[in-house]
Design an enzyme around this catalytic site. Structure first.
Site, PDB file in Angstrom:
ATOM      1  N   ALA A   1      -8.720   7.723  10.301  1.00 25.42           N
ATOM      2  CA  ALA A   1      -7.355   8.223  10.187  1.00 25.42           C
ATOM      3  C   ALA A   1      -6.335   7.148  10.547  1.00 25.42           C
ATOM      4  CB  ALA A   1      -7.169   9.438  11.100  1.00 25.42           C
TER       5      ALA A   1
ATOM      6  N   ASP B   1       8.999 -35.919   0.077  1.00 26.83           N
ATOM      7  CA  ASP B   1       9.340 -34.539   0.453  1.00 26.83           C
ATOM      8  C   ASP B   1       8.113 -33.722   0.851  1.00 26.83           C
ATOM      9  OD1 ASP B   1      12.116 -34.815  -0.236  1.00 26.83           O
ATOM     10  OD2 ASP B   1      11.536 -34.700  -2.338  1.00 26.83           O
TER      11      ASP B   1
ATOM     12  N   ASP C   1      11.118 -33.080  -4.722  1.00 25.92           N
ATOM     13  CA  ASP C   1      10.398 -33.472  -5.929  1.00 25.92           C
ATOM     14  C   ASP C   1       9.531 -34.704  -5.725  1.00 25.92           C
ATOM     15  OD1 ASP C   1      12.375 -35.326  -5.611  1.00 25.92           O
ATOM     16  OD2 ASP C   1      13.328 -35.009  -7.564  1.00 25.92           O
TER      17      ASP C   1
ATOM     18  N   ASN D   1      -6.510   9.201   2.173  1.00 23.61           N
ATOM     19  CA  ASN D   1      -6.029   7.832   2.317  1.00 23.61           C
ATOM     20  C   ASN D   1      -6.176   7.011   1.052  1.00 23.61           C
ATOM     21  OD1 ASN D   1      -5.436   8.469   4.926  1.00 23.61           O
ATOM     22  ND2 ASN D   1      -6.967   7.172   5.880  1.00 23.61           N
TER      23      ASN D   1
ATOM     24  N   ASP E   1      -2.792   8.637  -0.680  1.00 27.71           N
ATOM     25  CA  ASP E   1      -1.879   7.568  -0.277  1.00 27.71           C
ATOM     26  C   ASP E   1      -2.009   6.356  -1.201  1.00 27.71           C
ATOM     27  OD1 ASP E   1      -1.560   9.302   1.791  1.00 27.71           O
ATOM     28  OD2 ASP E   1      -2.554   8.066   3.295  1.00 27.71           O
TER      29      ASP E   1
ATOM     30  N   ASP F   1      17.071 -30.713  -1.545  1.00 25.12           N
ATOM     31  CA  ASP F   1      17.256 -32.096  -1.973  1.00 25.12           C
ATOM     32  C   ASP F   1      18.505 -32.146  -2.862  1.00 25.12           C
ATOM     33  OD1 ASP F   1      16.701 -34.777  -2.324  1.00 25.12           O
ATOM     34  OD2 ASP F   1      15.453 -34.429  -4.075  1.00 25.12           O
TER      35      ASP F   1
ATOM     36  N   GLU G   1      -2.058  11.854  10.651  1.00 27.07           N
ATOM     37  CA  GLU G   1      -3.474  12.228  10.764  1.00 27.07           C
ATOM     38  C   GLU G   1      -3.966  12.124  12.210  1.00 27.07           C
ATOM     39  OE1 GLU G   1      -4.355  10.618   6.221  1.00 27.07           O
ATOM     40  OE2 GLU G   1      -5.237   9.579   7.951  1.00 27.07           O
TER      41      GLU G   1
ATOM     42  N   ASN H   1      -0.700   8.020   8.037  1.00 22.57           N
ATOM     43  CA  ASN H   1      -1.816   7.742   8.943  1.00 22.57           C
ATOM     44  C   ASN H   1      -1.554   8.210  10.376  1.00 22.57           C
ATOM     45  OD1 ASN H   1      -2.198   5.694   6.629  1.00 22.57           O
ATOM     46  ND2 ASN H   1      -4.132   5.622   7.699  1.00 22.57           N
TER      47      ASN H   1
ATOM     48  N   GLU I   1      -6.225   2.057   4.888  1.00 17.65           N
ATOM     49  CA  GLU I   1      -7.194   1.244   4.142  1.00 17.65           C
ATOM     50  C   GLU I   1      -6.608   0.557   2.913  1.00 17.65           C
ATOM     51  OE1 GLU I   1      -9.466   4.508   6.254  1.00 17.65           O
ATOM     52  OE2 GLU I   1      -7.638   4.376   5.055  1.00 17.65           O
TER      53      GLU I   1
END
Length: 899
Positions: A286, A617, A613, A707, A711, A332, A682, A679, A290
């Site tokens: 619960a 960098d 670029d 779930n 859900d 930049d 639950e 959840n 998941e």
């Protein structure tokens, strides 16, 4: 040897014990290879698949699910049935594991791309003989020979050079080739871009030739140091990862406390140990959402698809959400904020006022441009579609481009003149000369270069003041100034006597050039400000040029400052972190400077995006929360180290991507809201029922069904939601702010209570109270009604979380999958109860008509509660957004330095 640029050629040769004419002996090379190693970059250790799996198995949510699976398996073995539960739980764990590893397994190719920049072969002087050999065999003290097209194989001090120019843009960020001079001596600390007597590994020779002595190889070169930063830089966890971890830990803590509480209560009530084990497994199932990882991944993937349509390619999924939280963009200059195309802005003819390049030219103005074009070395090809291909250095390309824009061409102007000779440009002279024979028979000498280097006739006092005024005017606008001198002679001059040719020139005029800002850059910077995002310019260019562009597009305000790389070196990390908000432009900076700037903003709690670029960098791209590289002008190294690639090299695209990122964050936040209510409800249901001694309202397999189906499947549709268009009118979400900020925690508590109460009411009535004309109450009927109410409220809750607006004000068909999936899952849950053979598998039983009516009425109550809450919140949100926009407007008027 460090700082070889401050030593003379003789001192450098003496230090490395090398003969300039013969180079090193093979024996000495072998000795030095043993001391310095090969001229190669060290490889980064790669994480094995086993280590990655073990790392993800440490996640607290995964541990809880695995413990729940183990307990379910033990119970199934004891009772001889119920094996479906552990199989489903383990399958969910495996699916989440695959998703996590797939996201992070995008192989980092930055170092491989960096290594590929090195030329595989080079020309070396060994034992008096020129040899072509593998670059990896070089050692400090070797004499290398450079020519047009060479890739410099290692860092080296120049011994000699003729018209030598090297493209160092990948290392320093400067678009113009660097003009090298072996004889120059420098002092003190000098930025890489100004070390004119040095050449650096992986840079390209664009002109001339020369010889140099190797001073550093492998990881000791400037490129090697960058490779070291790539190896060593540990990227911070993204804000998304940090928030999901906090959510997981919070839920897990709730589950542990609830399990301990249940265990104590159950044992005190005389329950058996194995009954409590069953209840613990139920609570674990619960507690853990998941499908959270799956829904988050799909939300990010949907964001990736949307960003492709906005010219942004996402290389790492987590970057989508992180972009939405960006509060500082370190950009930049060249190619991102500017067009990366030198352009003539202004021109001047002595005795007149300066004029704009966009103006209509009169005769003498056209003549000035024509003379500049004649004094240029370019190749122009016109394609069938009318487009031009101009080959040459950026400055001369700008001259030729303007010539064609004014309706002229090289063919037309060259018909009147024939080239007799040329004195090429050199870094020592800072000028070039072309001698032309006119159709009239006289000869024309044109010399183009820096004003202070041209051998001009002396000016009278008035003219000298005028020239100085115009030059200062151009320089004040960060324009690069070129002067043109002219002299007419009756006979062809001897090209063997340059000084005789380049003398007594009359000043034709000046031109001022700049790499102009992109037209859309200023609007994008303003849009970023409205979204609460600070734009910072970091560039290898000079401070004057950078500040002029920054001021033009709105990055540099009246009370904001410019910081140079040298000033930054003298500043401690503590001082930089303290004063970082005062600086909007960083000029003439090195790769390590860029990392310090990014990390200083991060230390202040900001979420930083960095654009770039070049190879220089790359370390900062990795260190930033989101590294953004240029798709058109960017090196493969920069692209490999980045999280996002701009296919159009346009700063405005970043702002579009941030907008999409905010939408993704909003959808993930909705997912968290959606799943947490389901959840936690639950857990509350299981706890209250046990405290009351009512038994187990829903079994683990029922919880898994709710779930995953109730859900999970409708929840997947949240990834396709389009959020409130006012998202870009709000401040960014701070790094340390959780998903539950902005009043969401209160709403979750409210909805959790509503959902929990209706399920418990349905379970209590169906288990302990008889309904008229219905079968007698029983735990089986109670669990079935509780399953229906829990499943339906979870599904209908999806409409509540879609928007802060009322469900009656939000169009349902703007996301059709939401409607289809909710109706489908309501139908599936109803069918499981209405069709006993199917429901029996999951512990469900047949119920009467009043039970059905009870389930329907109870399932609608949480939606009614949410609608009342939304009406109250909507009035508050409108007021907050108005206040925020008023603050931004006041800021733009006052321009204080505390933005």
């Amino acid at each position: 040897m460090e700082n070889c640029y401050v030593t003379s050629v003789a001192e450098t040769l003496e230090y490395f014990n090398t003969n300039e004419n013969t180079g090193l002996s093979d024996q000495e090379v072998a000795n030095r290879q043993g001391r310095y190693g090969k001229n190669e970059f060290a490889e980064q250790e790669k994480t094995s698949l086993i280590k990655e799996i073990l790392h993800h198995l440490k996640d607290i949510s995964t541990i809880i699910l695995l413990l729940a699976a183990l307990l379910s398996l033990v119970m199934a073995l004891r009772e001889g049935h119920g094996f479906l539960e552990p199989v489903v739980i383990v399958s969910i764990v495996i699916l989440n594991l695959i998703l996590a590893i797939t996201q992070e397994r995008g192989a980092e190719k930055a170092l491989e791309a960096l290594s590929s920049l090195n030329s595989p072969n080079c020309i070396v002087l060994r034992e008096g003989i020129q040899k072509e050999m593998d670059t990896s065999e070089l050692v400090p003290g070797d004499i290398i020979l450079l020519h047009l097209g060479s890739i410099v194989p290692a860092d080296a001090r120049l011994l000699s050079g003729t018209n030598l120019q090297v493209d160092e843009s990948a290392l320093t960020g400067e678009s113009e080739p660097s003009e090298k001079n072996a004889n120059i001596l420098l002092q003190g600390s000098v930025p890489l871009g100004d070390q004119l007597n040095m050449v650096f590994s992986s840079c390209h020779v664009t002109s001339g030739h020369g010889a140099a002595i190797v001073t550093a190889t492998g990881m000791q070169t400037e490129m090697g140091k960058i490779a070291g930063y790539l190896n060593n830089s540990q990227k911070l966890k993204t804000p998304l990862q940090q928030r999901l971890e906090r959510i997981a830990k919070s839920i897990s803590m709730i589950a542990v406390i609830a399990a301990v509480l249940l265990l104590v209560i159950g044992l005190l009530q005389g329950e058996s140990f194995w009954t409590m084990v069953m209840l613990a497994a139920t609570l674990a199932v619960a507690a853990v959402p998941e499908t959270l990882n799956l829904i988050v991944t799909l939300s990010l993937s949907q964001g990736v698809k949307n960003m492709v349509n906005r010219n942004a390619l996402i290389r790492k999924l987590s970057a989508v959400e992180t972009l939405g939280n960006t509060s500082v963009i370190c950009s930049d200059k060249t190619g991102t904020l500017t067009q990366n195309r030198m352009t003539i802005e202004k021109l001047w003819i002595p005795g007149n006022e300066p004029f704009e390049a966009v103006d209509e030219f009169v005769k003498d103005q056209t003549e000035l441009l024509t003379l500049f074009a004649l004094a240029s070395n370019t190749s122009v090809q016109e394609k069938e579609d009318g487009t031009l291909t101009i080959m040459g250095n950026p400055t001369e390309k700008a001259i030729m481009r303007l010539l064609y824009e004014k309706g002229l061409s090289t063919e037309r102007i060259s018909k009147q003149y024939r080239i007799v000779g040329e004195i090429p440009f050199s870094s020592e002279r800072k000028m070039m000369t072309i001698v032309l024979e006119a159709s009239s028979g006289e000869y024309l000498i044109l010399t183009k270069g820096a004003l202070d280097r041209l051998p001009l006739k002396p000016f009278d006092e008035e003219t000298e003041k005028e020239v100085g005024r115009v030059h200062k005017l151009f320089a004040g606008e960060a324009l690069r100034v070129l002067a043109l001198g002219i002299r007419y002679v009756n006979e062809a001059p001897s090209m063997d006597k340059p000084k005789e040719i380049e003398r007594d020139l009359a000043l034709c005029g000046l031109i001022g050039l700049i790499d102009p800002a992109r037209p859309e850059a200023a609007k994008a910077v303003e849009r970023a400000k409205m979204a609460g995002i600070r734009t910072i310019m970091i560039t290898g260019d000079h401070a004057a040029t950078a500040s002029a562009i920054a001021r033009n597009i709105g990055i540099l305000g009246e009370n904001e400052k410019v910081l140079t790389g040298q000033q930054l070196k003298d500043m401690s990390d503590e001082a930089l972190c303290r004063d970082i908000h005062h600086y909007s432009v960083y000029a003439r900076v090195s790769p390590e400077d860029k990392i310090r700037i990014v990390e200083a903003w991060q230390e202040n709690g900001e979420v930083v995006s960095m654009t770039g670029d070049g190879v220089n960098d790359t370390p900062a791209l990795k260190a930033a929360d989101v590294g953004i590289s240029m798709g058109q002008s960017g090196t493969e190294v920069a692209k490999s180290a980045s999280d996002m690639v701009l296919t159009d090299d346009n700063f405005a695209t970043i702002i579009d991507a941030i907008s999409e990122g905010r939408n993704v964050f909003s959808n993930i936040r909705k997912t968290i809201y959606f799943l947490l209510v389901c959840n936690i409800s639950e857990i509350v249901i299981m706890l209250v029922a046990q405290l009351k001694g009512w038994g187990i309202p829903v079994t683990p397999i029922m919880l898994l069904l709710v779930n995953v189906l109730g859900d999970g499947i409708p929840g997947l549709c949240l990834s396709r939601e389009t959020s409130d268009p006012r998202l870009m009118d709000r401040e960014p979400i701070r790094r340390d702010e959780g998903f539950l900020g902005g009043g969401l925690f209160t709403v979750i508590i409210q909805q959790t209570i509503a959902c929990s109460v209706v399920v418990l009411i349905g379970y209590y009535i169906s288990t302990f109270r008889a309904l008229p004309g219905m079968p007698g109450p029983s735990p089986a009927i109670g669990q079935t009604v509780a399953f229906l109410v829990l499943g339906w409220t979870s599904i209908l809750h999806l409409f509540t979380v879609r928007s802060r607006k009322s469900i009656f004000k939000r169009a349902i068909m703007d996301n059709p999958p939401v409607l289809y999936s909710t109706f489908a899952m309501i139908g599936v849950f109803s069918l499981l109860v209405a069709f006993p053979p199917a429901g029996k598998i999951f512990g469900l039983t047949a119920i009467g008509s009043y039970h059905w009516l009870l389930a329907v009425v109870l399932s609608l109550i949480p939606t009614v509660v949410a609608e009342i809450g939304k009406f109250i919140d909507d009035q508050t949100n409108i007021r907050e957004i108005r206040e925020y926009r008023n603050r931004l407007i006041r800021h733009r008027i006052n321009r204080d330095d505390s933005f």
